[in-house]
Design an enzyme around this catalytic site. Structure first.
Site, PDB file in Angstrom:
ATOM      1  CB  CYS A 153      -0.907  -0.027   1.226  1.00 34.50           C
ATOM      2  SG  CYS A 153      -1.866   1.486   1.423  1.00 34.50           S
ATOM      3  CB  CYS A 156      -0.242   2.502   4.211  1.00 33.57           C
ATOM      4  SG  CYS A 156      -1.778   1.888   3.539  1.00 33.57           S
ATOM      5  CG  ASP A 157       3.510   0.911   4.206  1.00 35.76           C
ATOM      6  OD1 ASP A 157       3.133   1.456   5.251  1.00 35.76           O
ATOM      7  OD2 ASP A 157       3.299  -0.286   3.955  1.00 35.76           O
TER       8      ASP A 157
END
Ligand SMILES: Cc1cc2nc3c(=O)[nH]c(=O)nc-3n(C[C@H](O)[C@H](O)[C@H](O)COP(=O)(O)OP(=O)(O)OC[C@H]3O[C@@H](n4cnc5c(N)ncnc54)[C@H](O)[C@@H]3O)c2cc1C
Length: 326
Positions: A153, A156-157
Site C-alpha cells: 500500500c 500507507c507506506d
C-alpha cells in the site's frame, strides 16, 4: 418493530455493544468496508437485531488516498469517508465484534460464524462483505520481509521510502498510481511489468512518464526478494531473454491485483472462476439466508458506490428473508 437510533450521542468506544454468543441475531454482517457499513445502517433502520464482525473499519477505503467519485463528496480522503461511514453506523446500537476474523461459516438450522479467537456467533441470516486483499507475488523473501521493505500500500507506506530506491511490481492502475506517489519522494523507482506495455489508464501513464527518476522494465518478473533484516535487493528476470539481474533497492511495492477474501465460505458458497461469491441480482448466494455484497462478489466493477449500493440491497434481501421465514 422499533429501531434504536442515537443521533447526536457521543461516539465513544464505551457505547459499543459487544456481540453476545447467547443471542440468535436476525442478521450477522461479516466485514467492515463500504458494503458492510451500508448493510448495517439498512438492517438497523429496519429494526432487525444485527451483529457486525470485522477485522477493521473502512476496508480498502483506508488504503485509498482520495475519493472523487462517491456522490455527495466531490473530494474526500479515503480515511475521512471511512470515518463518516463508521459514524453513521455508530448512531445505532449495533452489536460489534471488531478486530476479529471470521474463519468458518456453518449453515444448519441456524447460521454460525466462527472467529479466530475461538468464539462463535449465531444468526438467522448472514451478509458476507469480506471484500478483497492484495495478491501476493509468491516469491522467496516476500513473506519474511513483509513490513520490512515489502509493502502492498503506497498510500500507507510510501513516506517511509523518501530518498530511497524502490521497485513497484505491476503496470496497472494500482501499480502506476503507487509509482507516481513514490516517484515524488523516492530517489528512484523501477516499475516491473509482466506484459509488453503498461495497462494503466492513459492519464496515469502520462503522469508517470513525466518523472525523470523512473525506469520501466517491460516483460520482466520478480524472482526473489533478498535481505536479512530489511530488503536489500530484488532479483528480476527478463522474460524474453531469461537473464536475471540484481537491483539494489530498499523497498518493493507489490501491486498485482486483489484476491477475494473467501476463506471462511470456501466449500459452502458457490464461487465463480475468479474465486468471487456468485450472487444474483438480489445479492442471494446459493444458500438460502446467506447473502453477499461488494467486492467479494461476482458483481462487476469494484467501486465504493457499487459496494455501498449492493450492501443496501443485501440488507433489504436479508430483512425480507427473515420476515418470510418467521
Ligand atoms: C488503492 C485503492 C484505491 C481505490 N480508489 C477508489 C476510488 O477512488 N473510488 C472508488 O469508488 N473505489 C476505489 N477503490 C475500490 C473500493 O475501495 C472498493 O471497491 C470498496 O472498498 C469495496 O468495499 P467492500 O465493502 O466490498 O470491501 P472492502 O473495502 O475490501 O472491505 C472488506 C472488509 O471485510 C473485512 N474482512 C475481510 N475478511 C474478513 C474476515 N474473514 N472476517 C472479518 N472481516 C473480514 C476487512 O477487514 C474489511 O473491513 C479503491 C481501492 C483501492 C485498493
Amino acid at each position: 418493530m422499533e429501531f434504536k437510533l442515537n443521533i447526536g450521542a457521543p461516539d465513544t468506544e464505551d457505547r459499543v455493544l459487544r456481540m453476545d454468543a447467547g443471542v440468535l441475531y436476525d442478521v450477522i454482517i461479516v466485514g467492515g468496508g463500504p458494503a458492510a457499513l451500508t448493510a448495517a445502517v439498512y438492517c438497523m433502520r429496519k429494526g432487525v437485531s444485527t451483529g457486525l464482525i470485522t477485522m477493521d473499519f473502512g476496508g480498502q477505503l483506508s488504503d485509498t488516498s482520495t475519493v472523487e467519485n462517491y456522490m455527495g463528496y466531490s473530494y474526500i480522503t479515503g480515511v475521512d469517508l471511512a470515518n463518516k461511514f463508521k459514524e453513521q453506523v455508530r448512531q445505532f446500537e449495533i452489536a460489534i465484534a471488531d478486530g476479529k476474523k471470521a474463519v468458518a461459516i456453518e449453515d444448519g438450522t441456524e447460521k454460525v460464524v466462527r472467529l479466530d479467537d475461538g468464539s462463535a456467533f449465531r444468526a438467522r441470516s448472514l451478509i458476507i462483505t469480506t471484500g478483497k486483499s492484495s495478491r501476493k507475488l509468491g516469491v522467496p523473501g516476500e513473506i519474511e520481509l513483509t513490513g520490512r521493505g515489502v509493502a502492498y500500500c503506497a498510500i500507507c507506506d510510501a513516506p517511509l521510502f523518501a530518498g530511497k530506491r524502490v521497485v513497484v511490481v505491476g503496470g496497472g492502475n494500482s501499480g502506476i498510481e503507487s509509482a507516481i506517489d513514490l516517484a515524488k519522494i523516492a530517489e528512484h523507482v523501477t516499475v516491473v511489468q509482466f506484459l509488453p506495455e503498461l495497462t494503466a489508464d492513459r492519464v496515469l501513464v502520462d503522469a508517470f512518464e513525466a518523472f525523470t527518476n523512473t525506469t520501466t522494465l517491460y516483460e520482466h518478473e520478480v524472482m526473489e526478494i533478498v535481505g536479512t533484516q530489511t530488503v536489500e535487493s530484488v532479483k528480476i528476470r527478463n522474460r524474453v531473454t531469461g537473464d536475471v539481474s540484481t537491483h539494489e533497492v530498499q523497498g518493493i511495492f507489490i501491486e498485482i491485483g486483489l484476491d477475494p477474501n473467501t476463506v471462511s465460505v470456501k466449500g459452502l458458497l458457490k464461487l465463480n472462476e475468479f474465486g468471487e461469491i456468485e450472487v444474483d441480482c438480489a445479492c442471494r448466494t446459493n444458500r438460502p439466508g446467506i447473502f453477499a455484497a461488494g467486492d467479494v462478489t461476482s458483481v462487476p466493477f469494484k467501486q465504493i458506490i457499487i459496494a455501498a449500493g449492493e450492501g443496501a440491497k443485501a440488507a433489504l434481501s436479508a430483512c425480507e428473508y427473515i420476515l418470510r421465514e418467521s
